[in-house]
Write a protein that holds these residues in place. Structure first.
Motif, mmCIF file in Angstrom:
data_model
loop_
_atom_site.group_PDB
_atom_site.id
_atom_site.type_symbol
_atom_site.label_atom_id
_atom_site.label_comp_id
_atom_site.label_asym_id
_atom_site.label_seq_id
_atom_site.Cartn_x
_atom_site.Cartn_y
_atom_site.Cartn_z
ATOM 1 N N THR A 348 60.829 61.219 -14.276
ATOM 2 C CA THR A 348 60.992 62.287 -15.256
ATOM 3 C C THR A 348 59.658 62.990 -15.457
ATOM 4 O O THR A 348 58.599 62.363 -15.385
ATOM 5 C CB THR A 348 61.523 61.751 -16.593
ATOM 6 N N MET A 349 59.709 64.289 -15.672
ATOM 7 C CA MET A 349 58.505 65.094 -15.883
ATOM 8 C C MET A 349 58.702 65.921 -17.143
ATOM 9 O O MET A 349 59.553 66.810 -17.187
ATOM 10 C CB MET A 349 58.275 66.021 -14.676
ATOM 11 N N THR A 350 57.936 65.612 -18.166
ATOM 12 C CA THR A 350 58.121 66.295 -19.441
ATOM 13 C C THR A 350 56.782 66.554 -20.111
ATOM 14 O O THR A 350 55.804 65.843 -19.863
ATOM 15 C CB THR A 350 59.026 65.464 -20.372
ATOM 16 N N ASN A 366 59.533 70.783 -26.460
ATOM 17 C CA ASN A 366 59.676 69.888 -25.315
ATOM 18 C C ASN A 366 60.094 70.658 -24.073
ATOM 19 O O ASN A 366 61.164 71.265 -24.043
ATOM 20 C CB ASN A 366 60.728 68.813 -25.627
ATOM 21 N N TRP A 367 59.225 70.641 -23.044
ATOM 22 C CA TRP A 367 59.530 71.231 -21.752
ATOM 23 C C TRP A 367 59.942 70.142 -20.773
ATOM 24 O O TRP A 367 59.328 69.069 -20.745
ATOM 25 C CB TRP A 367 58.322 71.957 -21.167
ATOM 26 N N ILE A 368 60.944 70.412 -19.968
ATOM 27 C CA ILE A 368 61.370 69.490 -18.917
ATOM 28 C C ILE A 368 61.161 70.187 -17.579
ATOM 29 O O ILE A 368 61.581 71.338 -17.397
ATOM 30 C CB ILE A 368 62.840 69.077 -19.094
ATOM 31 N N MET A 382 67.533 64.383 -13.581
ATOM 32 C CA MET A 382 66.282 64.402 -14.328
ATOM 33 C C MET A 382 66.463 65.101 -15.664
ATOM 34 O O MET A 382 65.979 64.631 -16.701
ATOM 35 C CB MET A 382 65.187 65.094 -13.512
ATOM 36 N N LEU A 383 67.152 66.226 -15.651
ATOM 37 C CA LEU A 383 67.371 66.984 -16.886
ATOM 38 C C LEU A 383 68.165 66.156 -17.888
ATOM 39 O O LEU A 383 67.780 66.031 -19.061
ATOM 40 C CB LEU A 383 68.095 68.288 -16.561
ATOM 41 N N LYS A 384 69.272 65.585 -17.436
ATOM 42 C CA LYS A 384 70.141 64.834 -18.331
ATOM 43 C C LYS A 384 69.438 63.626 -18.927
ATOM 44 O O LYS A 384 69.466 63.409 -20.149
ATOM 45 C CB LYS A 384 71.398 64.395 -17.574
#
Length: 466
Positions: A348-350, A366-368, A382-384
């Motif tokens: 995950t990248m946040t 919060n940016w994803i 990843m988004l979910k």
């Protein structure tokens, strides 16, 4: 080096005295004092580099988003040449906001009050009824443009500062850039946002969240204990990590920075053993990247690392890669592995920004992200899963955002504000043998050094000569 002075608060307290350098303590009133908050808007958010978003949010000419630099609203725009600009969202005529929207696309930004018009680069075009010259003749059109901040793009991340002649962005990052490059500059095409950022309000002082983002790993043992007790995170049986014990994850390498930046580098070998059963000590750099690519990357993308990273960075990436950390003053990033039910791991990248909205209020943004080369099915997962863990309703954020308001309320109490925040767990180890990276590096169980350096830089900026 900044020239030091010490502003004095209304009750006679010197700002410098709020941080006791000898005992490594910070007075709790720093988390609630309105007078301090106003100084922070001027001396920190008005002087340092502030993260505003990613250039993939404004991909086309005319695109813009509205963000905050401390207490100031700004327009983040892209002009016809493709350049990104950050403009004060205040009409120079009568002080109306140029845009009352969150985002949009236009080649002409028009103030709704009197109709003054501006290009995406801030240039003043004119006022209605041109023949009447309603902008006057005292100032030229060139003098009536929108106030512009200094902008830096880094791996697509957009930073800006009002300190036009101050330190460069590279100077601001300092030694931490060597490690940040492993996250934000690692692939050929870079990363992009997965939709607009999530946002919610927390009734807390921004520093309660900001100092935690300076690589506080210790709170995970208790506040996030459930991570070791449920679902794919749990591990039954005996041995390291069994029975919900998260303490093994507290060992690793931590990097501090005189500029307040911080990184937690967590042992990749433990994850390789747990997920694959292989012995990481018997694997080469290439083999470790193959069996467990960096968080957010696929096996097909691993070859790009050698195009962008040095041998030393690859060494760190395959032993103690940076996974969680912060960028001073108010950013947290997470490039972490999420265990899956089938025994694999999803990266995950946040990034979070804790935007100050008053002495006792912050906006959590919060940016994803995903790498541009990541396949659609990976991006969707990843988004979910990032939303479920780190989003506005994520399980991790429900924990964190519950503590900050309590700290802020306590800091308002007649007795509470006289208490101190303590950062007295000190590393005594130094960097691992053969560690190739720069910075203030220590190995072992997580300590308070990274957060303490965050507060030292806060103190430095708050007491610097104006």
């Amino acid at each position: 080096m900044l020239t030091q002075t010490s502003p004095t608060l209304a009750d006679g307290t010197k700002v410098a005295d709020l941080v006791n350098v000898d005992t490594r303590e910070v007075q709790m009133r720093t988390l609630s004092d309105p007078e301090l908050y106003e100084l922070e808007m001027e001396r920190i958010f008005g002087k340092t580099w502030v993260f505003l978003g990613h250039d993939s949010e404004i991909p086309n000419s005319g695109d813009f988003v509205v963000r905050d630099m401390g207490s100031d609203s700004v327009l983040v725009t892209r002009d016809k040449s493709g350049d990104v600009h950050v403009l004060l969202n205040v009409c120079p005529h009568r002080g109306m906001r140029i845009s009352t929207m969150d985002a949009g696309s236009t080649q002409i930004h028009t103030c709704i009050y009197h109709g003054w018009a501006f290009r995406p680069n801030g240039q003043f075009l004119g006022a209605p009824v041109e023949k009447e010259c309603m902008h006057g003749k005292i100032r030229t059109k060139d003098e009536l443009g929108l106030k512009k901040a200094r902008v830096a793009l880094y791996g697509g991340l957009i930073f800006a500062t009002w300190n036009i002649d101050g330190p460069s962005f590279d100077e601001f990052l300092g030694d931490a850039k060597w490690y940040y490059d492993m996250l934000f500059q690692r692939t050929d095409r870079g990363m992009e946002v997965l939709g607009p950022p999530q946002r919610f309000i927390v009734r807390a002082n921004w520093k309660a969240a900001g100092e935690q983002s300076a690589a506080d790993g210790y709170h995970t043992l208790t506040l996030h204990r459930w991570l070791g007790e449920v679902g794919a995170y749990s591990k039954k049986g005996e041995g390291e990590g069994a029975g919900g014990d998260l303490s093994p994850e507290m060992y690793g390498v931590e990097i501090s920075s005189p500029h307040g930046h911080a990184l937690r580098c967590i042992d990749l070998g433990r994850k390789i053993r747990r997920l694959t059963g292989l012995d990481p000590d018997a694997l080469s750099v290439d083999e470790k990247l193959e069996v467990l690519p960096p968080a957010g990357m696929t096996k097909e993308m691993v070859s790009q690392l050698k195009n962008n990273l040095t041998e030393g960075q690859l060494q760190v990436q395959t032993t103690m890669p940076p996974q969680v950390g912060g960028i001073f003053p108010n950013v947290l990033f997470g490039f972490v592995y999420i265990p899956q039910a089938d025994g694999t791991a999803l990266g995950t990248m946040t990034m979070h920004a804790y935007v100050p909205k008053g002495p006792d209020k912050l906006e959590f943004v919060n940016w994803i992200f995903a790498e541009k080369d990541a396949p659609p099915e990976i991006r969707e997962k990843m988004l979910k899963q990032t939303i479920q863990l780190f989003g506005t309703s994520g399980m991790v954020e429900q924990d964190d955002s519950d503590t900050w308001p309590h700290m802020t309320l306590a800091a308002k109490g007649a007795m509470g504000k006289t208490m101190t925040l303590k950062y007295q767990a000190v590393y005594e180890t130094g960097k691992p043998e053969g560690w190739p990276g720069p910075g203030i590096v220590n190995e072992g169980f997580t300590k308070d050094d990274t957060q303490w350096h965050w507060w030292l830089h806060w103190r430095e900026l708050m007491t610097a000569e104006r």
